[in-house]
Design a protein around this motif. Structure first.
Motif, PDB file in Angstrom:
ATOM      1  N   UNK A 201       0.823  -1.198   0.000  1.00 55.96           N
ATOM      2  CA  UNK A 201       0.000   0.000   0.000  1.00 55.96           C
ATOM      3  C   UNK A 201       0.861   1.252   0.000  1.00 55.96           C
ATOM      4  N   UNK A 202       0.310   2.341  -0.516  1.00 58.79           N
ATOM      5  CA  UNK A 202       1.047   3.606  -0.558  1.00 58.79           C
ATOM      6  C   UNK A 202       0.109   4.736  -0.154  1.00 58.79           C
ATOM      7  N   UNK A 203       0.560   5.577   0.798  1.00 60.11           N
ATOM      8  CA  UNK A 203      -0.231   6.745   1.216  1.00 60.11           C
ATOM      9  C   UNK A 203       0.435   7.989   0.646  1.00 60.11           C
ATOM     10  N   UNK A 204      -0.304   8.695  -0.222  1.00 54.56           N
ATOM     11  CA  UNK A 204       0.218   9.887  -0.905  1.00 54.56           C
ATOM     12  C   UNK A 204       0.207  11.074   0.053  1.00 54.56           C
ATOM     13  N   UNK A 205       1.128  12.003  -0.140  1.00 55.52           N
ATOM     14  CA  UNK A 205       1.146  13.233   0.641  1.00 55.52           C
ATOM     15  C   UNK A 205       0.224  14.275   0.048  1.00 55.52           C
ATOM     16  N   UNK A 206       0.371  15.505   0.498  1.00 56.41           N
ATOM     17  CA  UNK A 206      -0.465  16.609   0.022  1.00 56.41           C
ATOM     18  C   UNK A 206      -0.377  16.729  -1.501  1.00 56.41           C
ATOM     19  N   UNK A 212       5.134  15.198  -3.277  1.00 60.25           N
ATOM     20  CA  UNK A 212       4.159  14.110  -3.164  1.00 60.25           C
ATOM     21  C   UNK A 212       4.069  13.331  -4.470  1.00 60.25           C
ATOM     22  N   UNK A 213       3.966  14.063  -5.563  1.00 59.76           N
ATOM     23  CA  UNK A 213       3.870  13.416  -6.867  1.00 59.76           C
ATOM     24  C   UNK A 213       5.127  12.652  -7.220  1.00 59.76           C
ATOM     25  N   UNK A 214       6.299  13.191  -6.877  1.00 54.12           N
ATOM     26  CA  UNK A 214       7.565  12.514  -7.180  1.00 54.12           C
ATOM     27  C   UNK A 214       7.684  11.210  -6.394  1.00 54.12           C
ATOM     28  N   UNK A 263       3.652   1.840   2.716  1.00 53.35           N
ATOM     29  CA  UNK A 263       4.700   2.860   2.628  1.00 53.35           C
ATOM     30  C   UNK A 263       3.989   4.212   2.637  1.00 53.35           C
ATOM     31  N   UNK A 264       4.179   4.972   3.705  1.00 54.31           N
ATOM     32  CA  UNK A 264       3.558   6.295   3.828  1.00 54.31           C
ATOM     33  C   UNK A 264       4.546   7.375   3.417  1.00 54.31           C
ATOM     34  N   UNK A 265       4.042   8.452   2.824  1.00 54.61           N
ATOM     35  CA  UNK A 265       4.895   9.488   2.250  1.00 54.61           C
ATOM     36  C   UNK A 265       5.594  10.380   3.265  1.00 54.61           C
ATOM     37  N   UNK A 266       5.243  10.278   4.543  1.00 49.19           N
ATOM     38  CA  UNK A 266       6.053  10.931   5.570  1.00 49.19           C
ATOM     39  C   UNK A 266       5.884  10.183   6.886  1.00 49.19           C
ATOM     40  N   UNK A 267       6.696  10.539   7.870  1.00 55.16           N
ATOM     41  CA  UNK A 267       6.697   9.811   9.134  1.00 55.16           C
ATOM     42  C   UNK A 267       5.417  10.022   9.931  1.00 55.16           C
ATOM     43  N   UNK A 268       4.812  11.200   9.822  1.00 57.23           N
ATOM     44  CA  UNK A 268       3.569  11.443  10.548  1.00 57.23           C
ATOM     45  C   UNK A 268       2.494  10.448  10.126  1.00 57.23           C
ATOM     46  N   UNK A 269       2.357  10.249   8.819  1.00 64.19           N
ATOM     47  CA  UNK A 269       1.339   9.330   8.318  1.00 64.19           C
ATOM     48  C   UNK A 269       1.733   7.880   8.579  1.00 64.19           C
ATOM     49  N   UNK A 270       3.039   7.595   8.583  1.00 64.80           N
ATOM     50  CA  UNK A 270       3.492   6.236   8.907  1.00 64.80           C
ATOM     51  C   UNK A 270       3.200   5.931  10.372  1.00 64.80           C
TER      52      UNK A 270
END
Length: 370
Positions: A201-206, A212-214, A263-270
């Motif tokens: 799974x992947x959690x996108x950022x803002x 985020x897109x990269x 895999x989350x796009x930053x540590x807060x979301x992870x």
């Protein structure tokens, strides 16, 4: 309460007070048809201003009876370089690292640093103009302000120095300090695949931030190169906030056939994903692997500690301060110099939140599977 109507005399008095207000550096720049930074350079006695422009500025100063304020007099006396750090970032852990890097480098170089929050584009424009009036020369812009072209254009048009930190992708119009967001996300995804995971799974950022897109592109490329199908149901939208990570993780873990790794796009979301897994009585990493991005203090303050990409946030901000100092030292030559673009190295930091999918296989099978 009913207010009394204003008399003509009162109106004249108020108009007089407004007209008697002390002119600002912006007023002088408008009268001379140049930028506030050019006015500042004339006041400072710098030699990199064209003679005809200097005459216009001096004429405007005389016409408006402009008296340089304390900040301008300080600059004219050759005192500290003044830099502003503007921010609008929901992650306290990211901002903590960001601020420490700027404060340490500014202190080392004897640079005066102003820290200012900006909640939206309109506010940031007003703040920038006010800071330029006060003698600020350089601006450090973290995400998401580093991706706001209107902010960058405003600073440049007024003769200021803008350095974008972590923009995801560099632009040739201003300085930037960044990492290779695409490759970092690619490497983390390949690491997770190397552990044996296929449903990742992947959690996108803002979505308004280029980084985020990269990172999403890096995830997709790694899955494709490994010959793994990309299930769009395993991609959830986040906003780089803890709360958005909770919502995204709950959706992913509620799927009939959930991922064995996220895999989350930053540590807060992870960190939010780890909390949601625990709420659902899932062991991390025994039942599910969770990885993050940034390596902020949060990554090593939760249990299990996060496997994550270390973005050198503190070093990036320190480099931004140093970059502004270099441009300032070049003075008039900086307008003709090509803006610096510096890419720093990242690291994949492995801790305790990742493992192979064998223990999670039973919970990740779709209903009816043998």
């Amino acid at each position: 309460m009913i207010s009394k109507p204003q008399t003509p005399a009162q109106g004249r008095k108020r108009s007089a007070r407004r007209s008697n207000a002390a002119p600002t550096i912006t007023d002088v720049a408008r009268e001379a048809q140049c930028s506030p930074m050019t006015v500042s350079r004339v006041i400072n006695g710098e030699e990199n201003v064209r003679e005809d422009t200097k005459k216009k500025v001096l004429a405007a100063i005389a016409k408006l009876n402009y008296v340089p304020n304390r900040a301008a007099r300080s600059l004219a006396a050759g005192s500290q370089l003044r830099i502003a750090l503007l921010f609008d970032n929901p992650s306290a852990s990211y901002l903590s690292e960001f601020l420490m890097g700027a404060l340490e480098e500014a202190s080392r170089r004897d640079i005066y640093l102003v820290v200012q929050a900006c909640e939206d584009a309109a506010e940031s424009h007003a703040v920038i103009k006010k800071l330029l009036d006060g003698g600020i020369e350089g601006f450090i812009l973290p995400p998401p302000l580093c991706d706001d072209q209107s902010v960058l254009d405003l600073i440049r048009s007024q003769g200021g120095i803008a350095v974008a930190v972590g923009p995801g992708k560099a632009s040739g119009s201003h300085g930037a300090v960044l990492i290779d967001e695409f490759q970092a996300a690619y490497d983390m995804t390949r690491h997770i695949i190397s552990l044996g995971h296929e449903r990742i799974g992947f959690i996108i950022g803002n979505p308004e931030q280029v980084a985020s897109g990269r990172r999403l592109l890096g995830y997709r490329a790694a899955m494709k190169d490994a010959g793994l199908a990309i299930d769009e149901n395993l991609i959830a939208q986040g906003l780089f906030t803890y709360r958005s990570g909770m919502v995204a993780a709950e959706r992913l873990l509620s799927l009939p056939h959930p991922p064995t790794a996220i895999f989350a796009s930053n540590d807060d979301m992870a960190a939010a994903t780890v909390a949601m897994a625990h709420r659902r009585h899932l062991d991390v990493p025994g039942d599910i692997t969770v990885c993050g991005f940034d390596d902020t203090e949060l990554a090593s303050s939760i249990w299990p500690e996060l496997t994550t990409i270390r973005q050198p946030i503190r070093e990036m901000t320190a480099e931004a301060v140093a970059m502004i100092a270099r441009v300032h030292k070049q003075k008039g030559r900086s307008a003709r110099a090509k803006p610096e673009q510096i890419t720093l190295a990242y690291q994949l930091i492995r801790r305790n939140s990742d493992a192979g999918p064998s223990l999670a296989a039973s919970f990740s099978q779709p209903p009816g599977s043998p």
